[in-house]
Design a protein around this motif. Structure first.
Motif, PDB file in Angstrom:
ATOM      1  N   LEU A 107       1.003  -1.157  -0.046  1.00 23.95           N
ATOM      2  CA  LEU A 107      -0.128   0.164  -0.149  1.00 23.95           C
ATOM      3  C   LEU A 107       0.781   1.320   0.061  1.00 23.95           C
ATOM      4  O   LEU A 107       0.409   2.176  -0.713  1.00 23.95           O
ATOM      5  N   THR A 108       1.955   1.186   0.955  1.00 25.74           N
ATOM      6  CA  THR A 108       3.015   2.580   0.880  1.00 25.74           C
ATOM      7  C   THR A 108       3.557   2.823  -0.504  1.00 25.74           C
ATOM      8  O   THR A 108       3.556   3.661  -0.814  1.00 25.74           O
ATOM      9  N   LEU A 109       3.929   1.623  -1.267  1.00 23.98           N
ATOM     10  CA  LEU A 109       4.772   1.853  -2.279  1.00 23.98           C
ATOM     11  C   LEU A 109       3.784   2.134  -3.402  1.00 23.98           C
ATOM     12  O   LEU A 109       4.198   3.130  -4.173  1.00 23.98           O
ATOM     13  N   VAL A 110       2.676   1.658  -3.415  1.00 21.66           N
ATOM     14  CA  VAL A 110       1.536   1.989  -4.497  1.00 21.66           C
ATOM     15  C   VAL A 110       1.238   3.656  -4.190  1.00 21.66           C
ATOM     16  O   VAL A 110       0.959   4.499  -5.150  1.00 21.66           O
ATOM     17  N   PHE A 111       0.979   3.959  -2.934  1.00 21.64           N
ATOM     18  CA  PHE A 111       0.701   5.386  -2.851  1.00 21.64           C
ATOM     19  C   PHE A 111       1.848   6.272  -3.083  1.00 21.64           C
ATOM     20  O   PHE A 111       1.436   7.425  -3.538  1.00 21.64           O
ATOM     21  N   TYR A 112       3.174   5.959  -2.852  1.00 26.35           N
ATOM     22  CA  TYR A 112       4.119   6.940  -3.177  1.00 26.35           C
ATOM     23  C   TYR A 112       4.123   6.745  -4.837  1.00 26.35           C
ATOM     24  O   TYR A 112       4.354   8.025  -5.420  1.00 26.35           O
ATOM     25  N   PHE A 113       3.883   5.757  -5.310  1.00 25.32           N
ATOM     26  CA  PHE A 113       3.853   5.736  -7.162  1.00 25.32           C
ATOM     27  C   PHE A 113       2.849   6.617  -7.407  1.00 25.32           C
ATOM     28  O   PHE A 113       3.216   7.619  -8.516  1.00 25.32           O
ATOM     29  N   ASP A 114       1.730   6.636  -6.919  1.00 22.19           N
ATOM     30  CA  ASP A 114       0.585   7.498  -7.169  1.00 22.19           C
ATOM     31  C   ASP A 114       0.823   9.044  -7.035  1.00 22.19           C
ATOM     32  O   ASP A 114       0.453   9.867  -7.815  1.00 22.19           O
ATOM     33  N   TRP A 115       1.411   9.211  -5.845  1.00 25.13           N
ATOM     34  CA  TRP A 115       1.687  10.603  -5.392  1.00 25.13           C
ATOM     35  C   TRP A 115       2.786  11.013  -6.337  1.00 25.13           C
ATOM     36  O   TRP A 115       2.643  12.096  -6.769  1.00 25.13           O
ATOM     37  N   THR A 116       3.937  10.502  -6.712  1.00 22.51           N
ATOM     38  CA  THR A 116       4.806  10.998  -7.712  1.00 22.51           C
ATOM     39  C   THR A 116       4.215  11.132  -8.894  1.00 22.51           C
ATOM     40  O   THR A 116       4.458  12.042  -9.761  1.00 22.51           O
ATOM     41  N   ARG A 117       3.320  10.150  -9.363  1.00 20.93           N
ATOM     42  CA  ARG A 117       2.506  10.391 -10.793  1.00 20.93           C
ATOM     43  C   ARG A 117       1.651  11.611 -10.799  1.00 20.93           C
ATOM     44  O   ARG A 117       1.630  12.221 -11.755  1.00 20.93           O
ATOM     45  N   TYR A 118       0.893  11.764  -9.767  1.00 24.62           N
ATOM     46  CA  TYR A 118       0.142  12.883  -9.490  1.00 24.62           C
ATOM     47  C   TYR A 118       0.870  14.154  -9.689  1.00 24.62           C
ATOM     48  O   TYR A 118       0.334  15.047 -10.415  1.00 24.62           O
ATOM     49  N   SER A 119       2.113  14.336  -8.925  1.00 25.20           N
ATOM     50  CA  SER A 119       2.882  15.482  -9.050  1.00 25.20           C
ATOM     51  C   SER A 119       3.440  15.698 -10.464  1.00 25.20           C
ATOM     52  O   SER A 119       3.619  16.876 -10.806  1.00 25.20           O
ATOM     53  N   ILE A 120       3.576  14.580 -11.132  1.00 26.39           N
ATOM     54  CA  ILE A 120       4.163  14.987 -12.734  1.00 26.39           C
ATOM     55  C   ILE A 120       2.963  15.160 -13.397  1.00 26.39           C
ATOM     56  O   ILE A 120       3.194  16.118 -14.256  1.00 26.39           O
ATOM     57  N   ILE A 121       1.807  14.720 -13.333  1.00 28.82           N
ATOM     58  CA  ILE A 121       0.590  15.172 -13.986  1.00 28.82           C
ATOM     59  C   ILE A 121       0.195  16.512 -13.944  1.00 28.82           C
ATOM     60  O   ILE A 121      -0.107  17.310 -14.802  1.00 28.82           O
ATOM     61  N   THR A 122       0.225  17.030 -12.744  1.00 32.01           N
ATOM     62  CA  THR A 122      -0.119  18.323 -12.231  1.00 32.01           C
ATOM     63  C   THR A 122       0.921  19.285 -12.481  1.00 32.01           C
ATOM     64  O   THR A 122       0.733  20.394 -12.312  1.00 32.01           O
ATOM     65  N   LYS A 123       2.033  18.537 -12.798  1.00 28.55           N
ATOM     66  CA  LYS A 123       3.284  19.634 -12.810  1.00 28.55           C
ATOM     67  C   LYS A 123       3.364  20.509 -11.747  1.00 28.55           C
ATOM     68  O   LYS A 123       4.259  21.608 -11.695  1.00 28.55           O
ATOM     69  N   LYS A 124       3.241  19.814 -10.557  1.00 26.49           N
ATOM     70  CA  LYS A 124       3.465  20.334  -9.292  1.00 26.49           C
ATOM     71  C   LYS A 124       4.706  19.828  -8.644  1.00 26.49           C
ATOM     72  O   LYS A 124       5.078  18.704  -8.908  1.00 26.49           O
ATOM     73  N   GLN A 125       5.719  20.497  -7.931  1.00 31.22           N
ATOM     74  CA  GLN A 125       6.838  20.002  -7.379  1.00 31.22           C
ATOM     75  C   GLN A 125       6.455  19.270  -6.287  1.00 31.22           C
ATOM     76  O   GLN A 125       5.719  19.633  -5.566  1.00 31.22           O
ATOM     77  N   LYS A 126       6.967  17.971  -6.310  1.00 33.53           N
ATOM     78  CA  LYS A 126       6.662  17.187  -5.084  1.00 33.53           C
ATOM     79  C   LYS A 126       7.328  17.682  -3.786  1.00 33.53           C
ATOM     80  O   LYS A 126       8.450  17.633  -3.982  1.00 33.53           O
ATOM     81  N   SER A 127       6.749  17.816  -2.789  1.00 32.67           N
ATOM     82  CA  SER A 127       7.126  18.431  -1.621  1.00 32.67           C
ATOM     83  C   SER A 127       7.750  17.329  -0.785  1.00 32.67           C
ATOM     84  O   SER A 127       7.096  16.448  -0.287  1.00 32.67           O
ATOM     85  N   THR A 128       8.994  17.484  -0.315  1.00 29.33           N
ATOM     86  CA  THR A 128       9.780  16.303   0.347  1.00 29.33           C
ATOM     87  C   THR A 128       9.183  16.459   2.071  1.00 29.33           C
ATOM     88  O   THR A 128       9.431  15.507   2.654  1.00 29.33           O
ATOM     89  N   LYS A 129       8.654  17.536   2.218  1.00 27.84           N
ATOM     90  CA  LYS A 129       8.153  17.941   3.756  1.00 27.84           C
ATOM     91  C   LYS A 129       6.894  17.283   4.148  1.00 27.84           C
ATOM     92  O   LYS A 129       6.559  16.767   5.200  1.00 27.84           O
ATOM     93  N   TYR A 130       6.302  16.600   2.879  1.00 30.25           N
ATOM     94  CA  TYR A 130       4.963  15.700   3.167  1.00 30.25           C
ATOM     95  C   TYR A 130       5.429  14.350   3.041  1.00 30.25           C
ATOM     96  O   TYR A 130       4.329  13.529   3.358  1.00 30.25           O
ATOM     97  N   THR A 131       6.557  13.765   3.141  1.00 29.78           N
ATOM     98  CA  THR A 131       7.051  12.254   2.930  1.00 29.78           C
ATOM     99  C   THR A 131       6.341  11.736   4.206  1.00 29.78           C
ATOM    100  O   THR A 131       6.070  10.306   3.905  1.00 29.78           O
ATOM    101  N   TRP A 132       6.354  12.114   5.235  1.00 27.04           N
ATOM    102  CA  TRP A 132       5.961  11.402   6.343  1.00 27.04           C
ATOM    103  C   TRP A 132       4.340  10.989   6.158  1.00 27.04           C
ATOM    104  O   TRP A 132       3.899  10.103   6.838  1.00 27.04           O
ATOM    105  N   ILE A 133       3.635  11.481   5.538  1.00 26.31           N
ATOM    106  CA  ILE A 133       2.172  11.198   4.941  1.00 26.31           C
ATOM    107  C   ILE A 133       2.134   9.848   4.600  1.00 26.31           C
ATOM    108  O   ILE A 133       1.318   8.985   4.695  1.00 26.31           O
TER     109      ILE A 133
END
Length: 116
Positions: A61-87
């Motif tokens: 679940l954690t790995l798929v969530f990370y994959f989706d989060w990375t993919r979402y940041s690429i799609i929306t062209k938003k910088q993936k913030s490392t300060k929220y990785t604890w989520i």
């Protein structure tokens, strides 16, 4: 299909966080259903086998969530913030705790175990 084309296909046709929602649905099904009609096999007698299964489910679940989060940041062209990785670690842990409480109060055949 090359790696780049496959990623673009997934990026375009699979909505963000759909794989995460699918994994959560699978965990819900596996956690809240009774599997008492499954015959007993030697596999079930491996020490801490249920802990290994729980670890694999929530790591997946954690790995798929990370994959989706990375993919979402690429799609929306938003910088993936490392300060929220604890989520990424907190949400699966909270979900696991919620599932243990749900097993205790919503099912008759499952029990709550703090170490699961």
């Amino acid at each position: 299909m090359t790696h780049n084309k496959l990623f673009k296909y997934i990026q375009h046709f699979v909505p963000p966080f759909l794989p995460t929602i699918f994994i959560i649905s699978c965990i819900l099904y596996l956690s809240l259903n009774s599997f008492s009609n499954i015959p007993d096999t030697p596999l079930f007698h491996i020490p801490y086998f249920d802990k290994i299964i729980h670890f694999c489910m929530y790591l997946g679940l954690t790995l798929v969530f990370y994959f989706d989060w990375t993919r979402y940041s690429i799609i929306t062209k938003k910088q993936k913030s490392t300060k929220y990785t604890w989520i990424l670690w907190l949400l699966p842990i909270l979900f696991g705790g919620t599932m243990e409480i749900a097993q205790k109060y919503l099912t008759n055949t499952r029990s709550c175990d703090f170490f699961d």
